[in-house]
Design a protein around this motif. Structure first.
Motif, PDB file in Angstrom:
ATOM      1  N   LEU A   1      78.085  79.922  63.722  1.00 20.55           N
ATOM      2  CA  LEU A   1      76.356  80.471  63.670  1.00 20.55           C
ATOM      3  C   LEU A   1      76.675  81.830  63.115  1.00 20.55           C
ATOM      4  N   ASN A   2      77.517  82.549  63.684  1.00 15.31           N
ATOM      5  CA  ASN A   2      77.712  84.056  63.127  1.00 15.31           C
ATOM      6  C   ASN A   2      78.047  84.242  61.712  1.00 15.31           C
ATOM      7  N   ALA A   3      78.919  83.563  61.346  1.00 14.13           N
ATOM      8  CA  ALA A   3      79.583  83.254  60.022  1.00 14.13           C
ATOM      9  C   ALA A   3      78.395  83.099  59.049  1.00 14.13           C
ATOM     10  N   ALA A   4      77.657  82.003  59.335  1.00 13.95           N
ATOM     11  CA  ALA A   4      76.500  81.672  58.318  1.00 13.95           C
ATOM     12  C   ALA A   4      75.157  82.201  58.521  1.00 13.95           C
ATOM     13  N   ARG A   5      75.029  82.852  59.586  1.00 15.13           N
ATOM     14  CA  ARG A   5      73.670  83.366  60.150  1.00 15.13           C
ATOM     15  C   ARG A   5      72.620  82.429  59.886  1.00 15.13           C
ATOM     16  N   CYS A   6      73.120  81.256  60.482  1.00 15.67           N
ATOM     17  CA  CYS A   6      72.101  80.167  60.383  1.00 15.67           C
ATOM     18  C   CYS A   6      72.822  78.989  61.092  1.00 15.67           C
ATOM     19  N   ASN A   7      71.933  78.048  61.933  1.00 15.09           N
ATOM     20  CA  ASN A   7      72.814  76.906  62.736  1.00 15.09           C
ATOM     21  C   ASN A   7      72.458  75.722  61.539  1.00 15.09           C
ATOM     22  N   GLU A   8      73.448  75.686  60.738  1.00 17.76           N
ATOM     23  CA  GLU A   8      73.471  74.866  59.649  1.00 17.76           C
ATOM     24  C   GLU A   8      73.606  73.449  60.209  1.00 17.76           C
ATOM     25  N   ARG A   9      74.114  73.252  61.265  1.00 15.71           N
ATOM     26  CA  ARG A   9      74.057  71.842  61.827  1.00 15.71           C
ATOM     27  C   ARG A   9      72.764  71.116  62.122  1.00 15.71           C
ATOM     28  N   TYR A  10      71.949  71.888  62.965  1.00 14.84           N
ATOM     29  CA  TYR A  10      70.799  71.467  63.521  1.00 14.84           C
ATOM     30  C   TYR A  10      69.559  72.039  62.687  1.00 14.84           C
ATOM     31  N   LEU A  11      69.566  73.175  62.168  1.00 16.05           N
ATOM     32  CA  LEU A  11      68.363  73.891  61.906  1.00 16.05           C
ATOM     33  C   LEU A  11      68.769  74.537  60.067  1.00 16.05           C
ATOM     34  N   PRO A  12      69.303  73.751  59.179  1.00 14.72           N
ATOM     35  CA  PRO A  12      69.598  74.038  58.070  1.00 14.72           C
ATOM     36  C   PRO A  12      68.524  75.145  57.159  1.00 14.72           C
ATOM     37  N   GLY A  13      68.963  76.084  56.601  1.00 18.20           N
ATOM     38  CA  GLY A  13      68.123  76.844  56.100  1.00 18.20           C
ATOM     39  C   GLY A  13      67.141  77.747  56.922  1.00 18.20           C
TER      40      GLY A  13
ATOM     41  N   HIS B   1      80.173  76.766  73.376  1.00 13.33           N
ATOM     42  CA  HIS B   1      81.242  76.544  72.483  1.00 13.33           C
ATOM     43  C   HIS B   1      81.430  77.412  71.480  1.00 13.33           C
ATOM     44  N   PRO B   2      82.630  78.491  71.763  1.00 14.95           N
ATOM     45  CA  PRO B   2      82.916  79.520  70.894  1.00 14.95           C
ATOM     46  C   PRO B   2      83.013  79.227  69.389  1.00 14.95           C
ATOM     47  N   GLU B   3      83.413  78.098  68.952  1.00  9.34           N
ATOM     48  CA  GLU B   3      83.697  77.458  67.694  1.00  9.34           C
ATOM     49  C   GLU B   3      82.390  77.337  67.037  1.00  9.34           C
ATOM     50  N   HIS B   4      81.578  76.851  67.655  1.00 12.17           N
ATOM     51  CA  HIS B   4      80.046  76.445  67.062  1.00 12.17           C
ATOM     52  C   HIS B   4      79.261  77.904  67.056  1.00 12.17           C
ATOM     53  N   LEU B   5      79.592  78.802  68.259  1.00 13.14           N
ATOM     54  CA  LEU B   5      79.053  80.364  67.930  1.00 13.14           C
ATOM     55  C   LEU B   5      79.692  80.760  66.797  1.00 13.14           C
ATOM     56  N   ALA B   6      80.979  80.857  66.635  1.00 18.86           N
ATOM     57  CA  ALA B   6      81.339  81.419  65.443  1.00 18.86           C
ATOM     58  C   ALA B   6      80.864  81.073  64.034  1.00 18.86           C
TER      59      ALA B   6
ATOM     60  N   ASP C   1      67.812  89.930  61.323  1.00 13.90           N
ATOM     61  CA  ASP C   1      68.871  90.818  61.783  1.00 13.90           C
ATOM     62  C   ASP C   1      69.021  91.118  63.314  1.00 13.90           C
ATOM     63  N   ASN C   2      67.811  91.081  63.882  1.00 11.95           N
ATOM     64  CA  ASN C   2      67.652  91.425  65.479  1.00 11.95           C
ATOM     65  C   ASN C   2      68.229  90.090  66.138  1.00 11.95           C
ATOM     66  N   LEU C   3      68.880  89.181  65.770  1.00 13.88           N
ATOM     67  CA  LEU C   3      69.134  88.019  66.702  1.00 13.88           C
ATOM     68  C   LEU C   3      70.808  88.039  66.478  1.00 13.88           C
ATOM     69  N   ARG C   4      71.340  88.244  67.578  1.00 16.60           N
ATOM     70  CA  ARG C   4      72.886  88.228  67.861  1.00 16.60           C
ATOM     71  C   ARG C   4      73.367  87.058  68.486  1.00 16.60           C
ATOM     72  N   VAL C   5      74.417  86.498  67.968  1.00 15.09           N
ATOM     73  CA  VAL C   5      74.993  85.421  68.626  1.00 15.09           C
ATOM     74  C   VAL C   5      76.270  85.878  69.496  1.00 15.09           C
ATOM     75  N   VAL C   6      76.210  85.673  70.735  1.00 13.33           N
ATOM     76  CA  VAL C   6      77.435  86.179  71.446  1.00 13.33           C
ATOM     77  C   VAL C   6      78.100  84.964  72.416  1.00 13.33           C
ATOM     78  N   ALA C   7      79.264  84.953  72.683  1.00 10.39           N
ATOM     79  CA  ALA C   7      80.269  83.946  73.329  1.00 10.39           C
ATOM     80  C   ALA C   7      80.460  84.235  74.983  1.00 10.39           C
ATOM     81  N   ASN C   8      80.123  85.436  75.173  1.00 16.30           N
ATOM     82  CA  ASN C   8      80.252  86.044  76.582  1.00 16.30           C
ATOM     83  C   ASN C   8      78.983  85.916  77.401  1.00 16.30           C
ATOM     84  N   LEU C   9      79.178  85.246  78.213  1.00 14.68           N
ATOM     85  CA  LEU C   9      77.912  84.888  79.030  1.00 14.68           C
ATOM     86  C   LEU C   9      77.345  86.012  79.812  1.00 14.68           C
ATOM     87  N   GLU C  10      78.206  87.137  80.447  1.00 16.08           N
ATOM     88  CA  GLU C  10      78.020  88.182  81.270  1.00 16.08           C
ATOM     89  C   GLU C  10      77.096  88.998  80.350  1.00 16.08           C
ATOM     90  N   GLU C  11      77.544  89.175  78.797  1.00 19.12           N
ATOM     91  CA  GLU C  11      76.943  90.010  78.080  1.00 19.12           C
ATOM     92  C   GLU C  11      75.413  89.466  77.603  1.00 19.12           C
TER      93      GLU C  11
END
Length: 334
Positions: A40-52, A33-38, A57-67
């Motif tokens: 995550l990227n904005a907050a640099r945290c999964n506030e919905r499931y794992l707040p805090g 779900h691109p909106e969920h990934l967006a 810095d070495n964890l990237r969130v991407v919406a493109n499966l091929e990448e």
């Protein structure tokens, strides 16, 4: 350092991505779900499931499966079992000769009853290194860096050792085994039994009943697992009794909470909506029950759970059915 992509941005996938990135490996987290990934990227945290739990810095969130697939040597799949085959089919065209795959999904394929290593062979062929991660591990505890131990299973033991080393740190321990069948069956069956334990507690039956259910549930897990080629020691380890105890006794378990609601007489749809995440045990109950029936294996707790979920049996009646069964020596009891 080994490049890793985690495919599935729910609570468990995010927690695994955090672990791997914290261990210094370049890590990608991908989700459907691109909106969920967006978010995550904005907050640099999964506030919905794992707040805090902040993203390194070495964890990237991407919406493109091929990448996500092409930039990683190891792919870790963390999607529900009903989405497993379709995801493998989507990622297959992007695999490289160096690609290896592991999964943290706990369940079987609904339509075929196949274990997920069989689905992997169907889609990706028998030559890709494959492994499963399983054991008593709630996402919230892992994200909070609390001590955790799991089992990594692969028929290629060197790949299992590689994965274990990638995951290991002073708060996370990974053991290895070649028993990929037993580890998968333990991880799948415990979700069914967690629903049953929740039902019993929802009915107010107390600690004695819970202990008996866990013990007899382990016997069911072992009967099915041994019939399919699993090893006894696996079911007495982290991926068997360890995960079973965790999910039957702690309310972080969605399967247990679902059973609790049913035991209290709440409508199934209401309980599922309040939980708001995948309850893997619902579909797994059907698959495990049908598999046991086809093999002639007695699994009475699983059978009564199936009847509650799929035949409308009242939870109190299911308990009566279990208690009124014929007396037997414990070693011979189903």
């Amino acid at each position: 350092m080994t490049a890793v992509s985690v495919l599935g941005a729910g609570s468990w996938g995010t927690a695994l991505a955090l672990l791997i990135a914290r261990n210094g490996h370049p890590t990608v987290l991908w989700g459907h779900h691109p909106e969920h990934l967006a978010k995550l990227n904005a907050a640099r945290c999964n506030e919905r499931y794992l707040p805090g739990a902040r993203f390194p810095d070495n964890l990237r969130v991407v919406a493109n499966l091929e990448e996500a697939v092409k930039t990683a040597e190891i792919l870790v799949v963390a999607v529900p079992s009903h989405a497993f085959r379709n995801l493998l089919m989507d990622l297959a065209p992007h695999l490289t000769p160096e690609s290896k795959i592991a999964w943290a999904t706990k369940g079987l394929e609904l339509q075929s009853g196949k274990l997920l290593h069989q689905v992997t062979e169907d889609v990706l062929g028998p030559d890709i290194p494959a492994a499963v991660l399983s054991g008593p591990s709630f996402a919230r505890d892992l994200a909070a860096n609390l001590p955790t131990a799991i089992t990594v299973a692969s028929r290629e033991i060197e790949f299992a050792k590689m994965l274990a080393g990638l995951l290991h740190n002073n708060r996370f321990r990974a053991y290895t085994t070649e028993d990929i069948i037993g580890v998968q069956l333990g991880g799948a069956t415990k979700n069914v039994l967690a629903i049953a334990a929740g039902v019993a507690d929802g009915l107010g039956f107390g600690a004695n009943s819970r202990a008996a259910l866990i013990t007899r549930g382990l016997a069911e897990m072992m009967r099915l697992g041994l019939a399919l080629g699993g090893k006894p020691e696996t079911f007495m380890g982290l991926a068997g009794v360890g995960d079973l105890i965790l999910t039957c006794t702690d309310n972080q378990s969605r399967n247990r909470r679902f059973g609790l609601g049913l035991g209290k007489g709440l409508p199934r749809e209401q309980v599922a909506a309040e939980i708001g995440q995948e309850i893997e045990g619902i579909l797994t109950t059907k698959v495990i029950y049908q598999l046991a029936q086809s093999l002639g294996i007695e699994m009475p707790i699983t059978e009564q759970t199936y009847k509650i979920l799929y035949e409308g049996l009242a939870p109190s009646e299911a308990v009566n059915n279990l208690l009124l069964r014929e007396q037997k020596p414990e070693a011979l009891a189903g």
